[in-house]
Scaffold this motif. Sequence first.
Motif, PDB file in Angstrom:
ATOM      1  N   ASP A  42       0.839  -1.207   0.000  1.00  0.00           N
ATOM      2  CA  ASP A  42       0.000   0.000   0.000  1.00  0.00           C
ATOM      3  C   ASP A  42       0.871   1.253   0.000  1.00  0.00           C
ATOM      4  O   ASP A  42       0.631   2.207  -0.746  1.00  0.00           O
ATOM      5  N   TYR A  43       1.862   1.250   0.890  1.00  0.00           N
ATOM      6  CA  TYR A  43       2.771   2.399   0.936  1.00  0.00           C
ATOM      7  C   TYR A  43       3.505   2.553  -0.395  1.00  0.00           C
ATOM      8  O   TYR A  43       3.591   3.636  -0.957  1.00  0.00           O
ATOM      9  N   GLU A  44       4.021   1.405  -0.875  1.00  0.00           N
ATOM     10  CA  GLU A  44       4.874   1.489  -2.063  1.00  0.00           C
ATOM     11  C   GLU A  44       4.101   1.844  -3.321  1.00  0.00           C
ATOM     12  O   GLU A  44       4.609   2.552  -4.182  1.00  0.00           O
ATOM     13  N   GLU A  45       2.866   1.377  -3.404  1.00  0.00           N
ATOM     14  CA  GLU A  45       2.064   1.710  -4.587  1.00  0.00           C
ATOM     15  C   GLU A  45       1.943   3.226  -4.736  1.00  0.00           C
ATOM     16  O   GLU A  45       2.178   3.786  -5.809  1.00  0.00           O
ATOM     17  N   PHE A  46       1.623   3.883  -3.611  1.00  0.00           N
ATOM     18  CA  PHE A  46       1.452   5.344  -3.663  1.00  0.00           C
ATOM     19  C   PHE A  46       2.792   6.048  -3.880  1.00  0.00           C
ATOM     20  O   PHE A  46       2.907   6.975  -4.691  1.00  0.00           O
ATOM     21  N   MET A  47       3.824   5.580  -3.180  1.00  0.00           N
ATOM     22  CA  MET A  47       5.120   6.253  -3.304  1.00  0.00           C
ATOM     23  C   MET A  47       5.720   6.067  -4.700  1.00  0.00           C
ATOM     24  O   MET A  47       6.356   6.961  -5.236  1.00  0.00           O
TER      25      MET A  47
END
Lengths: 398, 372
Positions: A42-47
């Motif tokens: 989730d974090y990496e998708e947005f970042m």
Amino acid sequence: MDFNFTQDENNFRKEIKDWLSKNLSQRISNKVKKFQRLDKNDYEEFMKALSAKGWLAVNWPKEHGGTGWSNTQKHIFEEEIVKAGAPRIVPFGLNMLGPVLMEFGNEKQKKYYLPRILNCDDWWAQGYSEPGSGSDLASLRTKAVDHGDHYIVNGQKTWTTLGQFANKIFCLVKTDTNCKPQNGISFLLIDIDSPGIEVRPIITLDGEHEVNEVWLKDVKVPKENLLGEENKGWTYAKYLLTHERTGIAGVPNSKSAINHLKVIANKTYKNGKPLIQDPLFSSQIAELEIDLKAMEIFNLRAISSAESGKAPVMESSLLKIKGSIIRQKTSDLLRKAIGPQALPYISEQFDEGWNQETIGPEYAGPLAKQYFIYRKISIYGGSNEIQKNIVAKSEFRM
Amino acid sequence: MHFNLSEERKMLKESCDRLLNDHYTQYKNHHEVSSSEIGFNKNFWEECSEIGMLSALISPNFNGLGGTGEDIMIVFELIGKHLVVEPFLSSGILSITSLTNSKDIETSVLDEISSASKIYAFGHSEVDTRYDETHIKTKANYKNDAVFLTGQKSFVLNGDFADKLICTARFSGNDFDQNGFGLYEIDKTHCDIRSYNTIDGYRAAELNFSEIPAKELCKNSDAYNALLETLYAGAFALSAESIGAMEVCFNMTLEYLKTREQFGKPIGSFQALQHRMVDVMIEIEQAKSAVMLAAGTYEADKDTKYKNISAAKNLVGRAGKLVAEECIQLHGGIAMTWEYNLHNYAKRLVMIDHLMGDSDHHLEKFKLYSNY
């Protein structure tokens, strides 16, 4: 005095908003708004989406692939991502290690690590606190012993936020114990996969796993992973504190929390009327809103003086203190707003895809939990008492 | 976005500050001034007029040189800093605002004020009005083309020495109605006046009058609007004044912490006291920010303007009390004396919360204008 954003700044805000509406997935923002657990993806998708757009490194200069934005632009960006319900941008690589690397790292380190941060290839964790070294950080005892071309590191780090997702950790370690504590600290860049490292979860009072202990036993760290000079680590660690910290007050977070509070106070009832019409309760909200509005201006004043080149060190500390008080007070009122509905605790409610009926309204579930975990805000990042010491030392000259 | 003063306003601030530094003997004489015959220093008042400190409160539409939120903030912060007891609030902001919001006012009336040739006072409060905006019992009686007032006005700042008095009076409706009252100008020679000093070194008066001739300035919704503008202008000016006084208290206390020694070292070296000073510092910055916002939206629509002034007055009321109480406590015994100047500032800070609506009153108003 001029309280208005310029036309360019307003256009900038619109550009951010538009982009977020297209590129932040509904799935993730729903999880954030429901206080559900976020996983690494989730974090990496947005970042990664931000990275592709060139907006990930908001605090970096353009030459290193950053946005080169002004403090005002950064402020607008922070406001919009919070409003949109985005996950937070994990700060350890981008905002903590990145600037230190740029200032004190050698060319090889900069060339290797900076792009990897920018592309989300590495997830960095912060290895500062230890069980015996909280506010008195310089007393840390994790030791790195010189073995020619490498160090052997032994010790324990703690409160390592999101360390369970990290593949790298930057650590403050003791390289000299025969001097003033501050003068014997070095800054090491360590692979978490190295033999001898173990990451163990710490479950916090809200039942969640966000922070960890990191145990280091005879960990071999090549000397090329030393950042800057040996025994200068304290300077690098402090560099971050004087670096711009415009977001420290958490104005956008408190704004959205107070809006949430007002929405809830309109939906819950006292004596047959919406709670927001209760003079006692609404006065507490109003006082908080007045404090927040004043702090927003205070924050903008600090940003605008930083824009003219003055590092807002004292302001950062004052804003950190006031910001934590306001956020905690808001979570306190949110908890009180729902009365006995604060009691039920169904841990599965915070897993993605949970679709059973909640006890009471859905918004009630996380509020007591949030209240308890928000006690951390006045403890982390230099407790409020440490901030007061910093202000007294720099401003009172006593 | 920026928070700097323009060059012109910097000059205004510097010249006013210089005059106050050089000529204003507020220290031990603070209460002596209010105990003098007229309650303030007339020569000094004229000097203020000469350097444009009064014109700065009046809009160019009425032949003034300022009148914006920023101008008022600058002047009143200095008034707070120097603890000026001259009638800047009564003959200044309250009278100016009520007159400029009345109908068909001639510029020459404002010229009388700005040139210090006439002193005006503003009487709205009655003995049990507290901070209510429209609680008016004083009666206005229209007979043919004339109007006559009967009633009493309380806590009228500089009401004893003023040449002219502006007051509210009701000609119809209930005591609390928003309609049915007007603003009137009366002559003090027709009033029974009892004057007194206030605890913070100002001069005020109780006025009683019966069937005295008056001049109508405005009535009904015009009067209501003018009254609100006046009360909010006063609340805003006082908020700015409070900032100036808070800063003096803070600096005096800091200085004292550095010099006063106990247990063989300056008391400021003790962490318990340092942390309290930081708490005070935070609230002063917060209050300052709220006042700046109110100044920056002083010319905005009424709802925004009043909301931000109420926010500022509420915050200033809370912060002012904190600053006063903490600065006394951090000083210790010396702050309990008449001799040491801190009490004058502490009293003013606390009494500002008793003028033009206290922090509770303005919290309610903030809710009203924020549509709670």
